[in-house]
Design a protein around this motif. Sequence first.
Motif, PDB file in Angstrom:
ATOM      1  N   ALA A 167      -6.139  -0.648 -11.608  1.00  0.00           N
ATOM      2  CA  ALA A 167      -7.406  -0.269 -10.978  1.00  0.00           C
ATOM      3  C   ALA A 167      -7.183   0.229  -9.554  1.00  0.00           C
ATOM      4  O   ALA A 167      -7.816   1.184  -9.094  1.00  0.00           O
ATOM      5  N   ARG A 168      -6.240  -0.440  -8.823  1.00  0.00           N
ATOM      6  CA  ARG A 168      -5.922   0.005  -7.460  1.00  0.00           C
ATOM      7  C   ARG A 168      -5.350   1.413  -7.481  1.00  0.00           C
ATOM      8  O   ARG A 168      -5.746   2.269  -6.679  1.00  0.00           O
ATOM      9  N   ASP A 169      -4.408   1.678  -8.415  1.00  0.00           N
ATOM     10  CA  ASP A 169      -3.793   3.003  -8.493  1.00  0.00           C
ATOM     11  C   ASP A 169      -4.817   4.080  -8.872  1.00  0.00           C
ATOM     12  O   ASP A 169      -4.804   5.201  -8.335  1.00  0.00           O
ATOM     13  N   ALA A 170      -5.720   3.767  -9.778  1.00  0.00           N
ATOM     14  CA  ALA A 170      -6.756   4.722 -10.171  1.00  0.00           C
ATOM     15  C   ALA A 170      -7.689   5.017  -9.000  1.00  0.00           C
ATOM     16  O   ALA A 170      -8.106   6.168  -8.777  1.00  0.00           O
ATOM     17  N   GLY A 171      -8.013   3.986  -8.221  1.00  0.00           N
ATOM     18  CA  GLY A 171      -8.867   4.196  -7.049  1.00  0.00           C
ATOM     19  C   GLY A 171      -8.218   5.119  -6.034  1.00  0.00           C
ATOM     20  O   GLY A 171      -8.870   5.990  -5.452  1.00  0.00           O
ATOM     21  N   ARG A 172      -6.894   4.903  -5.814  1.00  0.00           N
ATOM     22  CA  ARG A 172      -6.171   5.775  -4.891  1.00  0.00           C
ATOM     23  C   ARG A 172      -6.146   7.225  -5.390  1.00  0.00           C
ATOM     24  O   ARG A 172      -6.336   8.168  -4.623  1.00  0.00           O
ATOM     25  N   ALA A 173      -5.921   7.405  -6.701  1.00  0.00           N
ATOM     26  CA  ALA A 173      -5.878   8.760  -7.268  1.00  0.00           C
ATOM     27  C   ALA A 173      -7.227   9.460  -7.132  1.00  0.00           C
ATOM     28  O   ALA A 173      -7.312  10.659  -6.811  1.00  0.00           O
ATOM     29  N   GLN A 174      -8.299   8.705  -7.376  1.00  0.00           N
ATOM     30  CA  GLN A 174      -9.625   9.300  -7.234  1.00  0.00           C
ATOM     31  C   GLN A 174      -9.913   9.688  -5.779  1.00  0.00           C
ATOM     32  O   GLN A 174     -10.540  10.723  -5.507  1.00  0.00           O
TER      33      GLN A 174
END
Length: 350
Positions: A157-164
Motif C-alpha cells: 500500500a505504501r509503494d502504491a501510494g508513492r507511485a500514485q
Amino acid sequence: MKSWPQRIVVLALLGGLVLALLWFQGIIGRHEYVQASIPAGQAVAATTRTQTVQRERITDLRVYPGFVEAVDPATLAARVMGTVVELRAREGDRVAAGEIVATLDDRDARAQLAQARAALDAAGARALQSQLALDRIVALGESDAITAQDLEGAQAARDAGRAQEVAAEQAVAEAETALTWFQLAAPFDGRVLERQAEAGDLALPGRALLTLYRGDRLRLRLAVPEQLVAGLEPGADLHVDFDGLPSRSARLARILPPADAMTGTVIVHLDLEPSGDLRPGAMGRVGLAVGEREALLIPAAAVERIGQVQRVGLVREGRIQSVTVRIGKRIGERVEVLDGLAAGEQVVLP
C-alpha cells in the motif's frame, strides 16, 4: 435666258469663291516672315575642360531582376486548438527574443492544471496515510502482534501510494507545460513578415499565426538562364541595384541544382549584407556578363539632364554647341552614348 445683271452676280460669286480658296491656301495675302539667323555658340575659353568621345570595348551586361527574401523565416503556429485572444504585432513590427506575441484562450488549460494539482494533493495525502500505516505495523511487528502477511500488505500500500503521487506530479508537470502552449513567443530578435490571423479566430494545431524574419539574414533570389550559370561560382561578388536605395555588392551563396524546364532558368541565392533599408519582397537587378561589345563613352558629368532631355556641350570649330544625345548604361564614372555623338569629338566638362 438670264439677264446681264444676273450673269454679273454669278460671275462675282464665282470670283469671290476662287479668291477665298487661294487665300486659305496661302497663295495670296501670305505674310512673308524674315528668317532670323541662329546665333553662333559660345567660344571655347582657354580654361574650358574637354574630353574626347572614345570608342572602347566593354563587357556586355544583361540585367536580370530578383527579389529579396528572408533566410530561414520562423512561422509561429498553434500547438493546440483555441480562440486567438491577442496578437501583439503586425507586419513590420520589431519583436525581441522571448517576447510574447500571441495569446490563446487558456481557460480550459488552467482548469485542467487546477484539477491536476488537486489530484496531486490527494495522492500525497494517500501516500502519507499508507506510510503511517506501515510505520504502525512495523512497530507492532517487534512485539509479534502482526503477521508477515499484514506487513507485506502495508508495504504494498505504501509503494502504491508513492507511485500514485509520482504519477500525479507528472500530470501537474504536463498540465503546466500544456498551459505554455497557449502563449507564443518570438524565437529571435526580428520583424514580423506576415500576420495570418486576427483576434477571435480559431487557432488549429499547425495553423500559422505569425511569420517572423531576421533583418540581418536576407538574400536575393534570382532566376538566371542556364547558359550563364556555367560562368558563376559560389563566393563570387556581384553588383545589385535597387530602386530608390543605394547599390551594394552581394555574395553568390548557392546555385540550386534543378532547372526550370518551362523557362530554362536556374535559381541562385545571393547573400546580402545586413542593412536596415531592405525588406523582403524588394526587387533588385543584377548585371551578368554575356560577352563584349564596342561602345562610345563619355564622362557622366558631361551630360546635362533637363526633364527627359539629355544634352552635352559639343566643341565644333572653336565654339560650344548644345546637342541632344541618347544615353545608355552607366559604367563607373562614364556613360554609354547611343546616339548624337561620334568617336573623336570633344565634349565640354563642367
